[in-house]
Design a protein around this motif. Structure first.
Motif, PDB file in Angstrom:
ATOM      1  N   SER A   3      14.239  27.752   8.632  1.00  0.00           N
ATOM      2  CA  SER A   3      15.627  27.394   8.354  1.00  0.00           C
ATOM      3  C   SER A   3      15.758  26.502   7.118  1.00  0.00           C
ATOM      4  O   SER A   3      16.844  26.373   6.555  1.00  0.00           O
ATOM      5  N   LEU A   4      14.654  25.919   6.680  1.00  0.00           N
ATOM      6  CA  LEU A   4      14.678  25.098   5.460  1.00  0.00           C
ATOM      7  C   LEU A   4      15.007  25.923   4.219  1.00  0.00           C
ATOM      8  O   LEU A   4      15.366  25.371   3.179  1.00  0.00           O
ATOM      9  N   SER A   5      14.907  27.234   4.329  1.00  0.00           N
ATOM     10  CA  SER A   5      15.221  28.073   3.180  1.00  0.00           C
ATOM     11  C   SER A   5      16.690  27.975   2.785  1.00  0.00           C
ATOM     12  O   SER A   5      17.085  28.468   1.733  1.00  0.00           O
ATOM     13  N   ASN A   6      17.499  27.301   3.600  1.00  0.00           N
ATOM     14  CA  ASN A   6      18.905  27.054   3.234  1.00  0.00           C
ATOM     15  C   ASN A   6      19.015  26.376   1.879  1.00  0.00           C
ATOM     16  O   ASN A   6      20.050  26.479   1.221  1.00  0.00           O
ATOM     17  N   ILE A   7      17.971  25.713   1.478  1.00  0.00           N
ATOM     18  CA  ILE A   7      17.966  25.065   0.168  1.00  0.00           C
ATOM     19  C   ILE A   7      18.185  26.093  -0.944  1.00  0.00           C
ATOM     20  O   ILE A   7      18.672  25.763  -2.015  1.00  0.00           O
ATOM     21  N   GLY A   8      17.875  27.354  -0.659  1.00  0.00           N
ATOM     22  CA  GLY A   8      18.090  28.423  -1.627  1.00  0.00           C
ATOM     23  C   GLY A   8      19.547  28.571  -2.033  1.00  0.00           C
ATOM     24  O   GLY A   8      19.856  29.054  -3.127  1.00  0.00           O
ATOM     25  N   TYR A   9      20.459  28.149  -1.168  1.00  0.00           N
ATOM     26  CA  TYR A   9      21.887  28.210  -1.503  1.00  0.00           C
ATOM     27  C   TYR A   9      22.250  27.267  -2.646  1.00  0.00           C
ATOM     28  O   TYR A   9      23.325  27.398  -3.239  1.00  0.00           O
ATOM     29  N   LEU A  10      21.375  26.324  -2.965  1.00  0.00           N
ATOM     30  CA  LEU A  10      21.627  25.424  -4.098  1.00  0.00           C
ATOM     31  C   LEU A  10      21.487  26.147  -5.433  1.00  0.00           C
ATOM     32  O   LEU A  10      22.057  25.723  -6.436  1.00  0.00           O
ATOM     33  N   VAL A  11      20.731  27.235  -5.439  1.00  0.00           N
ATOM     34  CA  VAL A  11      20.580  28.044  -6.649  1.00  0.00           C
ATOM     35  C   VAL A  11      21.821  28.940  -6.751  1.00  0.00           C
ATOM     36  O   VAL A  11      22.184  29.605  -5.773  1.00  0.00           O
ATOM     37  N   PRO A  12      22.483  28.960  -7.888  1.00  0.00           N
ATOM     38  CA  PRO A  12      23.682  29.804  -8.024  1.00  0.00           C
ATOM     39  C   PRO A  12      23.381  31.266  -7.684  1.00  0.00           C
ATOM     40  O   PRO A  12      22.319  31.789  -8.033  1.00  0.00           O
ATOM     41  N   SER A  13      24.317  31.913  -6.997  1.00  0.00           N
ATOM     42  CA  SER A  13      24.095  33.287  -6.537  1.00  0.00           C
ATOM     43  C   SER A  13      23.830  34.247  -7.690  1.00  0.00           C
ATOM     44  O   SER A  13      23.089  35.210  -7.517  1.00  0.00           O
ATOM     45  N   ILE A  14      24.383  33.994  -8.848  1.00  0.00           N
ATOM     46  CA  ILE A  14      24.138  34.891  -9.982  1.00  0.00           C
ATOM     47  C   ILE A  14      22.650  34.906 -10.357  1.00  0.00           C
ATOM     48  O   ILE A  14      22.094  35.954 -10.678  1.00  0.00           O
ATOM     49  N   ILE A  15      21.997  33.773 -10.247  1.00  0.00           N
ATOM     50  CA  ILE A  15      20.558  33.677 -10.545  1.00  0.00           C
ATOM     51  C   ILE A  15      19.750  34.266  -9.387  1.00  0.00           C
ATOM     52  O   ILE A  15      18.840  35.069  -9.597  1.00  0.00           O
ATOM     53  N   ARG A  16      20.097  33.864  -8.143  1.00  0.00           N
ATOM     54  CA  ARG A  16      19.392  34.392  -6.964  1.00  0.00           C
ATOM     55  C   ARG A  16      19.470  35.911  -6.913  1.00  0.00           C
ATOM     56  O   ARG A  16      18.472  36.585  -6.681  1.00  0.00           O
ATOM     57  N   ASP A  17      20.682  36.441  -7.127  1.00  0.00           N
ATOM     58  CA  ASP A  17      20.876  37.884  -7.033  1.00  0.00           C
ATOM     59  C   ASP A  17      20.158  38.632  -8.153  1.00  0.00           C
ATOM     60  O   ASP A  17      19.629  39.719  -7.936  1.00  0.00           O
ATOM     61  N   PHE A  18      20.137  38.053  -9.346  1.00  0.00           N
ATOM     62  CA  PHE A  18      19.407  38.681 -10.452  1.00  0.00           C
ATOM     63  C   PHE A  18      17.933  38.825 -10.084  1.00  0.00           C
ATOM     64  O   PHE A  18      17.338  39.900 -10.237  1.00  0.00           O
ATOM     65  N   LEU A  19      17.335  37.749  -9.589  1.00  0.00           N
ATOM     66  CA  LEU A  19      15.919  37.784  -9.211  1.00  0.00           C
ATOM     67  C   LEU A  19      15.682  38.745  -8.044  1.00  0.00           C
ATOM     68  O   LEU A  19      14.713  39.506  -8.045  1.00  0.00           O
ATOM     69  N   TYR A  20      16.562  38.718  -7.070  1.00  0.00           N
ATOM     70  CA  TYR A  20      16.447  39.616  -5.920  1.00  0.00           C
ATOM     71  C   TYR A  20      16.474  41.078  -6.388  1.00  0.00           C
ATOM     72  O   TYR A  20      15.642  41.887  -5.977  1.00  0.00           O
ATOM     73  N   ARG A  21      17.430  41.398  -7.244  1.00  0.00           N
ATOM     74  CA  ARG A  21      17.568  42.787  -7.718  1.00  0.00           C
ATOM     75  C   ARG A  21      16.359  43.238  -8.524  1.00  0.00           C
ATOM     76  O   ARG A  21      15.973  44.405  -8.461  1.00  0.00           O
ATOM     77  N   ARG A  22      15.753  42.338  -9.307  1.00  0.00           N
ATOM     78  CA  ARG A  22      14.552  42.714 -10.069  1.00  0.00           C
ATOM     79  C   ARG A  22      13.440  43.147  -9.122  1.00  0.00           C
ATOM     80  O   ARG A  22      12.763  44.140  -9.355  1.00  0.00           O
ATOM     81  N   VAL A  23      13.245  42.388  -8.075  1.00  0.00           N
ATOM     82  CA  VAL A  23      12.210  42.742  -7.098  1.00  0.00           C
ATOM     83  C   VAL A  23      12.610  44.009  -6.353  1.00  0.00           C
ATOM     84  O   VAL A  23      11.804  44.938  -6.213  1.00  0.00           O
ATOM     85  N   ALA A  24      13.864  44.090  -5.896  1.00  0.00           N
ATOM     86  CA  ALA A  24      14.324  45.246  -5.129  1.00  0.00           C
ATOM     87  C   ALA A  24      14.208  46.546  -5.926  1.00  0.00           C
ATOM     88  O   ALA A  24      13.768  47.564  -5.395  1.00  0.00           O
ATOM     89  N   LEU A  25      14.587  46.504  -7.176  1.00  0.00           N
ATOM     90  CA  LEU A  25      14.549  47.717  -7.999  1.00  0.00           C
ATOM     91  C   LEU A  25      13.122  48.165  -8.323  1.00  0.00           C
ATOM     92  O   LEU A  25      12.893  49.328  -8.626  1.00  0.00           O
ATOM     93  N   ASN A  26      12.180  47.242  -8.255  1.00  0.00           N
ATOM     94  CA  ASN A  26      10.785  47.552  -8.585  1.00  0.00           C
ATOM     95  C   ASN A  26       9.854  47.458  -7.374  1.00  0.00           C
ATOM     96  O   ASN A  26       8.642  47.397  -7.532  1.00  0.00           O
ATOM     97  N   ARG A  27      10.415  47.442  -6.171  1.00  0.00           N
ATOM     98  CA  ARG A  27       9.615  47.209  -4.966  1.00  0.00           C
ATOM     99  C   ARG A  27       8.537  48.258  -4.744  1.00  0.00           C
ATOM    100  O   ARG A  27       7.444  47.927  -4.294  1.00  0.00           O
ATOM    101  N   TYR A  28       8.809  49.509  -5.055  1.00  0.00           N
ATOM    102  CA  TYR A  28       7.795  50.550  -4.856  1.00  0.00           C
ATOM    103  C   TYR A  28       6.631  50.363  -5.821  1.00  0.00           C
ATOM    104  O   TYR A  28       5.472  50.529  -5.444  1.00  0.00           O
ATOM    105  N   GLN A  29       6.930  50.020  -7.074  1.00  0.00           N
ATOM    106  CA  GLN A  29       5.873  49.815  -8.068  1.00  0.00           C
ATOM    107  C   GLN A  29       5.083  48.542  -7.771  1.00  0.00           C
ATOM    108  O   GLN A  29       3.869  48.501  -7.958  1.00  0.00           O
ATOM    109  N   LEU A  30       5.765  47.498  -7.315  1.00  0.00           N
ATOM    110  CA  LEU A  30       5.105  46.222  -7.051  1.00  0.00           C
ATOM    111  C   LEU A  30       4.309  46.219  -5.748  1.00  0.00           C
ATOM    112  O   LEU A  30       3.221  45.645  -5.679  1.00  0.00           O
ATOM    113  N   PHE A  31       4.865  46.827  -4.700  1.00  0.00           N
ATOM    114  CA  PHE A  31       4.263  46.711  -3.374  1.00  0.00           C
ATOM    115  C   PHE A  31       3.816  48.037  -2.772  1.00  0.00           C
ATOM    116  O   PHE A  31       3.070  48.044  -1.800  1.00  0.00           O
ATOM    117  N   GLY A  32       4.320  49.136  -3.322  1.00  0.00           N
ATOM    118  CA  GLY A  32       3.926  50.449  -2.830  1.00  0.00           C
ATOM    119  C   GLY A  32       4.844  50.989  -1.747  1.00  0.00           C
ATOM    120  O   GLY A  32       5.814  50.353  -1.345  1.00  0.00           O
TER     121      GLY A  32
END
Length: 147
Positions: free
Chosen positions: A94-123
């Motif tokens: 539940s300590l991950s709530n600290i992630g809400y301190l990062v603006p959603s535009i930055i969080r979502d950008f990083l999330y989408r980079r991983v999501a869009l490349n998940r097959y190449q990164l993780f298989g």
């Protein structure tokens, strides 16, 4: 098979995940282990039920680039999915709530980079995470049929 999606999303907190993604399967296994009350119910985006939920929310069933979480009937996507689920788990997760301190535009950008490349990164995997006797309470299909 026809589902009453509105009724389902009002009765269950749901996580739709990509069943062929190694990262997504790992996430589901993590939650099965730490969501001991089976608060969240899983459905694969590749399943008829998963597709019906995606369609209900007007999301693509062909180009899946984010996990979908339905919590208290509210839809969450991108980085908010991870944070919403983690805040429902016990300490220390539940300590991950600290992630809400990062603006959603930055969080979502990083999330989408991983999501869009998940097959190449993780298989990908050819074997889906299936309900077993021990974990079936975590799966939406089981919860619907038990009701």
């Amino acid at each position: 098979m026809s589902y009453e999606i509105e009724k389902i999303i009002q009765q269950h907190d749901i996580i739709l995940f990509d069943a062929i993604c190694v990262l997504c399967n790992g996430w589901a296994k993590f939650l099965i282990r730490y969501d001991r009350q089976s608060k969240f119910k899983f459905a694969s985006i590749q399943s008829p039920l998963g597709e019906a939920i995606l369609k209900y929310y007007g999301m693509s069933t062909a180009d899946y680039s984010t996990m979908l979480v339905v919590y208290n009937g509210q839809r969450y996507v991108d980085s908010s999915t991870f944070l919403k689920v983690m805040q429902q788990l016990k300490f220390p997760f539940s300590l991950s709530n600290i992630g809400y301190l990062v603006p959603s535009i930055i969080r979502d950008f990083l999330y989408r980079r991983v999501a869009l490349n998940r097959y190449q990164l993780f298989g990908t995997t050819s074997s889906c995470l299936l309900p077993s006797q021990e974990n079936r309470s975590h799966f939406l299909e089981h919860a619907i049929h038990e009701a």
